[in-house]
Design a protein around this motif. Structure first.
Motif, PDB file in Angstrom:
ATOM      1  N   LEU A   5       6.330   7.936  -6.756  1.00 11.58           N
ATOM      2  CA  LEU A   5       5.271   7.714  -5.781  1.00 11.58           C
ATOM      3  C   LEU A   5       5.104   8.988  -4.965  1.00 11.58           C
ATOM      4  N   THR A   6       3.903   9.564  -5.004  1.00 12.62           N
ATOM      5  CA  THR A   6       3.616  10.795  -4.270  1.00 12.62           C
ATOM      6  C   THR A   6       2.539  10.523  -3.241  1.00 12.62           C
ATOM      7  N   PHE A   7       2.749  11.014  -2.040  1.00 10.33           N
ATOM      8  CA  PHE A   7       1.870  10.767  -0.899  1.00 10.33           C
ATOM      9  C   PHE A   7       1.300  12.095  -0.423  1.00 10.33           C
ATOM     10  N   TYR A   8      -0.022  12.215  -0.488  1.00 12.64           N
ATOM     11  CA  TYR A   8      -0.724  13.418  -0.038  1.00 12.64           C
ATOM     12  C   TYR A   8      -1.300  13.138   1.340  1.00 12.64           C
ATOM     13  N   THR A   9      -0.995  14.016   2.309  1.00 10.55           N
ATOM     14  CA  THR A   9      -1.372  13.690   3.674  1.00 10.55           C
ATOM     15  C   THR A   9      -1.474  14.921   4.547  1.00 10.55           C
ATOM     16  N   ASN A  10      -1.898  14.698   5.757  1.00 11.87           N
ATOM     17  CA  ASN A  10      -1.827  15.648   6.863  1.00 11.87           C
ATOM     18  C   ASN A  10      -1.533  14.796   8.080  1.00 11.87           C
ATOM     19  N   PRO A  11      -0.624  15.215   8.958  1.00  4.43           N
ATOM     20  CA  PRO A  11      -0.254  14.341  10.075  1.00  4.43           C
ATOM     21  C   PRO A  11      -1.406  14.034  11.026  1.00  4.43           C
ATOM     22  N   MET A  12      -2.429  14.885  11.036  1.00  2.00           N
ATOM     23  CA  MET A  12      -3.578  14.664  11.913  1.00  2.00           C
ATOM     24  C   MET A  12      -4.720  14.069  11.089  1.00  2.00           C
ATOM     25  N   SER A  13      -4.454  12.918  10.482  1.00  2.00           N
ATOM     26  CA  SER A  13      -5.440  12.280   9.617  1.00  2.00           C
ATOM     27  C   SER A  13      -5.140  10.793   9.522  1.00  2.00           C
ATOM     28  N   ARG A  14      -5.998  10.097   8.786  1.00  2.70           N
ATOM     29  CA  ARG A  14      -5.756   8.683   8.511  1.00  2.70           C
ATOM     30  C   ARG A  14      -4.527   8.492   7.627  1.00  2.70           C
ATOM     31  N   GLY A  15      -3.947   9.586   7.200  1.00  4.41           N
ATOM     32  CA  GLY A  15      -2.683   9.486   6.491  1.00  4.41           C
ATOM     33  C   GLY A  15      -1.615   8.777   7.303  1.00  4.41           C
ATOM     34  N   GLN A  16      -1.761   8.774   8.615  1.00  4.08           N
ATOM     35  CA  GLN A  16      -0.804   8.048   9.454  1.00  4.08           C
ATOM     36  C   GLN A  16      -0.791   6.559   9.106  1.00  4.08           C
ATOM     37  N   ILE A  17      -1.955   6.022   8.776  1.00  2.81           N
ATOM     38  CA  ILE A  17      -2.033   4.605   8.410  1.00  2.81           C
ATOM     39  C   ILE A  17      -1.323   4.373   7.077  1.00  2.81           C
ATOM     40  N   ALA A  18      -1.613   5.237   6.115  1.00  2.65           N
ATOM     41  CA  ALA A  18      -0.982   5.090   4.800  1.00  2.65           C
ATOM     42  C   ALA A  18       0.532   5.253   4.891  1.00  2.65           C
ATOM     43  N   ARG A  19       0.996   6.161   5.746  1.00  3.41           N
ATOM     44  CA  ARG A  19       2.450   6.334   5.885  1.00  3.41           C
ATOM     45  C   ARG A  19       3.084   5.076   6.464  1.00  3.41           C
ATOM     46  N   TRP A  20       2.428   4.470   7.446  1.00  2.00           N
ATOM     47  CA  TRP A  20       2.954   3.217   7.993  1.00  2.00           C
ATOM     48  C   TRP A  20       3.111   2.196   6.862  1.00  2.00           C
ATOM     49  N   MET A  21       2.079   2.103   6.017  1.00  2.00           N
ATOM     50  CA  MET A  21       2.145   1.151   4.915  1.00  2.00           C
ATOM     51  C   MET A  21       3.278   1.498   3.956  1.00  2.00           C
ATOM     52  N   LEU A  22       3.440   2.761   3.652  1.00  2.00           N
ATOM     53  CA  LEU A  22       4.534   3.184   2.776  1.00  2.00           C
ATOM     54  C   LEU A  22       5.891   2.806   3.373  1.00  2.00           C
ATOM     55  N   GLU A  23       6.034   2.971   4.666  1.00  2.00           N
ATOM     56  CA  GLU A  23       7.311   2.629   5.299  1.00  2.00           C
ATOM     57  C   GLU A  23       7.533   1.119   5.309  1.00  2.00           C
ATOM     58  N   GLU A  24       6.464   0.353   5.421  1.00  2.00           N
ATOM     59  CA  GLU A  24       6.600  -1.103   5.331  1.00  2.00           C
ATOM     60  C   GLU A  24       7.038  -1.506   3.922  1.00  2.00           C
ATOM     61  N   PRO A  55      -5.768  10.535   3.235  1.00  3.83           N
ATOM     62  CA  PRO A  55      -4.638  10.489   2.319  1.00  3.83           C
ATOM     63  C   PRO A  55      -5.042  10.112   0.898  1.00  3.83           C
ATOM     64  N   ALA A  56      -4.083  10.305   0.019  1.00  3.27           N
ATOM     65  CA  ALA A  56      -4.147   9.796  -1.343  1.00  3.27           C
ATOM     66  C   ALA A  56      -2.721   9.521  -1.776  1.00  3.27           C
ATOM     67  N   ILE A  57      -2.572   8.638  -2.720  1.00  2.04           N
ATOM     68  CA  ILE A  57      -1.253   8.431  -3.315  1.00  2.04           C
ATOM     69  C   ILE A  57      -1.398   8.497  -4.833  1.00  2.04           C
ATOM     70  N   LYS A  58      -0.315   8.886  -5.478  1.00  2.00           N
ATOM     71  CA  LYS A  58      -0.236   8.865  -6.929  1.00  2.00           C
ATOM     72  C   LYS A  58       1.007   8.064  -7.300  1.00  2.00           C
ATOM     73  N   HIS A  59       0.811   7.007  -8.044  1.00  5.81           N
ATOM     74  CA  HIS A  59       1.905   6.126  -8.450  1.00  5.81           C
ATOM     75  C   HIS A  59       1.995   6.195  -9.961  1.00  5.81           C
ATOM     76  N   GLY A  60       2.946   6.971 -10.450  1.00  2.00           N
ATOM     77  CA  GLY A  60       2.953   7.268 -11.874  1.00  2.00           C
ATOM     78  C   GLY A  60       1.723   8.082 -12.207  1.00  2.00           C
ATOM     79  N   ASP A  61       0.866   7.581 -13.080  1.00  7.64           N
ATOM     80  CA  ASP A  61      -0.377   8.266 -13.432  1.00  7.64           C
ATOM     81  C   ASP A  61      -1.584   7.695 -12.687  1.00  7.64           C
ATOM     82  N   THR A  62      -1.354   6.743 -11.798  1.00  6.16           N
ATOM     83  CA  THR A  62      -2.447   6.067 -11.093  1.00  6.16           C
ATOM     84  C   THR A  62      -2.701   6.739  -9.748  1.00  6.16           C
ATOM     85  N   VAL A  63      -3.946   7.084  -9.489  1.00  2.00           N
ATOM     86  CA  VAL A  63      -4.337   7.711  -8.229  1.00  2.00           C
ATOM     87  C   VAL A  63      -5.137   6.711  -7.397  1.00  2.00           C
TER      88      VAL A  63
END
Length: 206
Positions: A5-24, A55-63
């Motif tokens: 699982l790869t997480f593409y982000t920047n801390p000053m972005s909506r990536g904060q929401i995706a990171r919260w979800m990843l941590e959950e 943000p974006a995530i890549k899970h295996g080959d799925t984006v």
């Protein structure tokens, strides 16, 4: 073995929401922090998201891109985390997740940009008016600990983030129902962990 699982982000972005979800979700992930205007627009990342946004995530080959989609995908990909209701019980889950991603997001963005709808044109906007969107959001959270039933779900990550951000930065009204709803979410361990990670990645003040 679980796909990487790869997480593409920047801390000053909506990536904060995706990171919260990843941590959950609680699954290990690799983070790739991108910069606006440079690595975010490089060919390597445009192959992940042609919009050149995070943000974006890549899970295996799925984006997966788009934060609401990321939240919904992760809830389904990792069912043991219990972040999505049973399929038969997902009416409110889908309703409010996508209401926040659609009308609420558009209403807040337009208000923040100073966009005024021309008289008589409100029917052309999916949110109708800012006040209508806020009234709908208020109705969704009033008297509820969680947005889609008696358990925390991915919809709370997204809706809660919209409410928490809006209250902090003044982009939504400080209505009691919003404050009560956010108060019930803001101390979740996964949220606090995600927030700490992103704060550490923020540019240091000179």
């Amino acid at each position: 073995m679980t796909a990487p699982l790869t997480f593409y982000t920047n801390p000053m972005s909506r990536g904060q929401i995706a990171r919260w979800m990843l941590e959950e979700v609680g699954q290990p992930y690799e983070q790739v922090v991108l910069d606006y205007g440079t690595t975010m627009k490089a060919p390597e990342y445009l192959a992940i998201n042609p919009m050149g946004k995070v943000p974006a995530i890549k899970h295996g080959d799925t984006v997966i891109t788009e934060v609401a989609a990321i939240c919904a995908y992760l809830a389904d990909a990792f069912p043991d985390a219990g972040l999505a209701p049973a399929p038969a019980d997902r009416a409110d889950y889908y309703r409010w997740l996508f209401f926040a991603a659609g009308p609420v997001e558009a209403a807040i963005t337009n208000k923040s940009l100073g966009v005024e709808l021309a008289p008589g044109k409100s029917m052309m906007a999916g949110y109708g008016s800012f006040d209508a969107a806020m009234d709908g959001l208020e109705a969704a959270v009033t008297g509820k600990r969680y947005i889609a039933g008696d358990r925390f779900s991915a919809a709370d990550v997204y809706v809660g983030s919209q409410v928490g951000w809006g209250l902090a930065f003044g982009s939504i009204d400080k209505r009691p129902a919003f404050e009560t709803y956010w108060d019930g979410l803001k101390d979740r361990p996964a949220y606090l962990k995600a927030k700490k990670i992103d704060e550490a990645l923020m540019p240091k003040q000179a």
